[in-house]
Design an enzyme around this catalytic site. Sequence first.
Site, PDB file in Angstrom:
ATOM      1  N   ARG A  77      54.090 179.587  24.929  1.00  0.00           N
ATOM      2  CA  ARG A  77      53.133 178.788  24.144  1.00  0.00           C
ATOM      3  C   ARG A  77      51.826 178.716  24.924  1.00  0.00           C
ATOM      4  O   ARG A  77      51.403 177.646  25.367  1.00  0.00           O
ATOM      5  CB  ARG A  77      53.694 177.396  23.883  1.00  0.00           C
ATOM      6  N   ASP A 116      52.539 183.547  18.126  1.00  0.00           N
ATOM      7  CA  ASP A 116      53.389 182.360  18.151  1.00  0.00           C
ATOM      8  C   ASP A 116      53.966 182.066  16.759  1.00  0.00           C
ATOM      9  O   ASP A 116      53.468 181.228  16.003  1.00  0.00           O
ATOM     10  CB  ASP A 116      52.563 181.175  18.671  1.00  0.00           C
ATOM     11  N   SER A 148      55.126 178.448  15.840  1.00  0.00           N
ATOM     12  CA  SER A 148      54.069 177.543  15.367  1.00  0.00           C
ATOM     13  C   SER A 148      53.715 177.843  13.915  1.00  0.00           C
ATOM     14  O   SER A 148      53.510 176.925  13.119  1.00  0.00           O
ATOM     15  CB  SER A 148      52.807 177.669  16.234  1.00  0.00           C
ATOM     16  N   TYR A 152      57.098 171.194  26.168  1.00  0.00           N
ATOM     17  CA  TYR A 152      58.163 170.700  25.290  1.00  0.00           C
ATOM     18  C   TYR A 152      58.620 169.308  25.722  1.00  0.00           C
ATOM     19  O   TYR A 152      58.602 168.980  26.911  1.00  0.00           O
ATOM     20  CB  TYR A 152      59.379 171.641  25.325  1.00  0.00           C
ATOM     21  N   GLN A 157      48.902 183.028  21.624  1.00  0.00           N
ATOM     22  CA  GLN A 157      48.802 182.219  20.410  1.00  0.00           C
ATOM     23  C   GLN A 157      48.940 183.041  19.117  1.00  0.00           C
ATOM     24  O   GLN A 157      49.597 182.612  18.175  1.00  0.00           O
ATOM     25  CB  GLN A 157      47.451 181.511  20.391  1.00  0.00           C
TER      26      GLN A 157
HETATM   27  P1  NAD Z   1      59.273 171.080  19.148  1.00  0.00           P
HETATM   28  O1  NAD Z   1      59.566 171.545  17.771  1.00  0.00           O
HETATM   29  O2  NAD Z   1      60.006 171.684  20.285  1.00  0.00           O
HETATM   30  O3  NAD Z   1      59.507 169.505  19.243  1.00  0.00           O
HETATM   31  C1  NAD Z   1      58.859 168.635  18.368  1.00  0.00           C
HETATM   32  C2  NAD Z   1      58.514 167.347  19.054  1.00  0.00           C
HETATM   33  O4  NAD Z   1      59.676 166.561  19.242  1.00  0.00           O
HETATM   34  C3  NAD Z   1      57.891 167.488  20.434  1.00  0.00           C
HETATM   35  O5  NAD Z   1      56.568 166.990  20.378  1.00  0.00           O
HETATM   36  C4  NAD Z   1      58.793 166.631  21.324  1.00  0.00           C
HETATM   37  O6  NAD Z   1      58.064 165.898  22.300  1.00  0.00           O
HETATM   38  C5  NAD Z   1      59.395 165.698  20.308  1.00  0.00           C
HETATM   39  N1  NAD Z   1      60.610 164.999  20.772  1.00  0.00           N
HETATM   40  C6  NAD Z   1      61.688 165.485  21.436  1.00  0.00           C
HETATM   41  N2  NAD Z   1      62.589 164.510  21.677  1.00  0.00           N
HETATM   42  C7  NAD Z   1      62.066 163.362  21.132  1.00  0.00           C
HETATM   43  C8  NAD Z   1      62.509 162.022  21.052  1.00  0.00           C
HETATM   44  N3  NAD Z   1      63.671 161.617  21.582  1.00  0.00           N
HETATM   45  N4  NAD Z   1      61.710 161.125  20.436  1.00  0.00           N
HETATM   46  C9  NAD Z   1      60.531 161.503  19.896  1.00  0.00           C
HETATM   47  N5  NAD Z   1      60.044 162.745  19.941  1.00  0.00           N
HETATM   48  C10 NAD Z   1      60.815 163.679  20.557  1.00  0.00           C
HETATM   49  O7  NAD Z   1      57.708 171.184  19.391  1.00  0.00           O
HETATM   50  P2  NAD Z   1      56.757 172.413  19.114  1.00  0.00           P
HETATM   51  O8  NAD Z   1      56.044 172.210  17.851  1.00  0.00           O
HETATM   52  O9  NAD Z   1      57.533 173.669  19.284  1.00  0.00           O
HETATM   53  O10 NAD Z   1      55.711 172.245  20.300  1.00  0.00           O
HETATM   54  C11 NAD Z   1      56.177 172.195  21.650  1.00  0.00           C
HETATM   55  C12 NAD Z   1      55.024 172.139  22.622  1.00  0.00           C
HETATM   56  O11 NAD Z   1      54.309 173.349  22.629  1.00  0.00           O
HETATM   57  C13 NAD Z   1      53.990 171.061  22.324  1.00  0.00           C
HETATM   58  O12 NAD Z   1      53.537 170.542  23.545  1.00  0.00           O
HETATM   59  C14 NAD Z   1      52.878 171.806  21.673  1.00  0.00           C
HETATM   60  O13 NAD Z   1      51.620 171.164  21.797  1.00  0.00           O
HETATM   61  C15 NAD Z   1      52.929 173.076  22.477  1.00  0.00           C
HETATM   62  N6  NAD Z   1      52.305 174.200  21.777  1.00  0.00           N
HETATM   63  C16 NAD Z   1      51.339 174.912  22.444  1.00  0.00           C
HETATM   64  C17 NAD Z   1      50.736 175.987  21.835  1.00  0.00           C
HETATM   65  C18 NAD Z   1      49.686 176.788  22.552  1.00  0.00           C
HETATM   66  O14 NAD Z   1      49.165 176.371  23.534  1.00  0.00           O
HETATM   67  N7  NAD Z   1      49.396 177.959  22.093  1.00  0.00           N
HETATM   68  C19 NAD Z   1      51.131 176.348  20.551  1.00  0.00           C
HETATM   69  C20 NAD Z   1      52.135 175.622  19.912  1.00  0.00           C
HETATM   70  C21 NAD Z   1      52.720 174.535  20.551  1.00  0.00           C
END
Ligand code: NAD
Length: 392
Positions: free
Chosen positions: A128, A136, A139, A235, A133
């Site tokens: 990520r 991804d 996403s 994550y 990007q």
């Molecule tokens: P995900 O689907 O893995 O998880 C969704 C959310 O669930 C997360 O925000 C996590 O903190 C939350 N979560 C887990 N346990 C929890 C709990 N007990 N209570 C409440 N919330 C809880 O998330 P994702 O959409 O795959 O994104 C993961 C990370 O990757 C994030 O930090 C996101 O910003 C980052 N990301 C970065 C890029 C990039 O830089 N290119 C792109 C996409 C995502």
Amino acid sequence: MIVGIPKETYPGERRVALVPKLVPNLIKAGFEVLCQAGAGEAAGYGDEQYQEKGARLLPDREAVFSAAQIVVQVLGVGANDITGDADLALLRPEQTVIGFLRPLGSLEVVERLASTGATAFSLELVPRTTRAQAMDALSSMATISGYKAILAAADALPSIFPMLTTAAGTITPARVLIMGVGVAGLQAIATARRLGGVVSAYDLRPAVKEQVLSLGARFVELPIEAKDAQDARGYGRAQDEAFYARQRDLLARVVGESDVVITAAVVPGRKSPVLVTAEMVRGMARGSVIFDLAAERGGNCELTRAGETIVVDGVTIIGQVNVASGVPHHASQLYARNILSFLLHVVKDGRLELDTQDDIVRETMLTRGGQIVNARVREFFSLPGLAIAPAT
Ligand code: NAD
């Protein structure tokens, strides 16, 4: 290099891995493109569109697998736990497969994939990072799922989302709570806001507060702090049961006050944390709706049944799986862009270039030469470390 697009076989799957519009990009880059007849039909992309853009149509799946050097799929072996295993017999050592493969799902399945000898790239493993990007796919699909979850919840709700002031009186807006603010959660917030709901959101990572506020939603802050809430990749981290129990206690009131709850809290490779108990569901008003986007991973709601919609004490709990497939046209368009970017990254001058110094190649490659070569996956399944297969 010959790229093949087979038709997806997961029951009900409507997406396709490559859309006609991008075929010329591949041809320009030196690829030949083969497409199974009917592959894009359910997503609104007809065979003639693929042909017009320069793809060659093949009658069946076997023909595509047998002629293609690279097979691109949405749900491949592992991610398609119903019919995916049939592809194992079609894969061969000199072949490459790219798609969602659920690499942290079942060791046995990943081993079987490895035993075909094929080089498999699992798009769930794309780092990520800003550089990756464009590839991804997680996403892309989460964006679609977050949007669709709100539409489905709005449809199931016996009320409307926006506030309305009419001659017949005033209707109060729906109160929407989003739990888990990853990519899907953010899109759910944005969509619920567009429909006129009053939106709150909660995540155990305090870092998301700013993003929640920027979308015009309220951030729910609880007087408990998660331990190392966020791992190095961004994550959310798994917490102990005492944390989850306290979290549920504190969330009960805000869940009870919500008309719509979208849960999207996920910890990679683990069963999803339970955020909504049966008792909390009983505390919700009749007619309320929960859409559990974590249904496939065990569910964030104790009562969720994956693949089903149930009504408990008047509360509708939607456990739909494979949600992005419900918006197949745009989901395929985004996914295809991710696939195209990935292909252009790993194929140079008509050859697969497996530079393991490159984090995108190293972190995404799951199997090669009969082995599971991915360090994260090996560690997850407690397999001994392995020197990665040399680039060829
Ligand atoms: P995900 O689907 O893995 O998880 C969704 C959310 O669930 C997360 O925000 C996590 O903190 C939350 N979560 C887990 N346990 C929890 C709990 N007990 N209570 C409440 N919330 C809880 O998330 P994702 O959409 O795959 O994104 C993961 C990370 O990757 C994030 O930090 C996101 O910003 C980052 N990301 C970065 C890029 C990039 O830089 N290119 C792109 C996409 C995502």
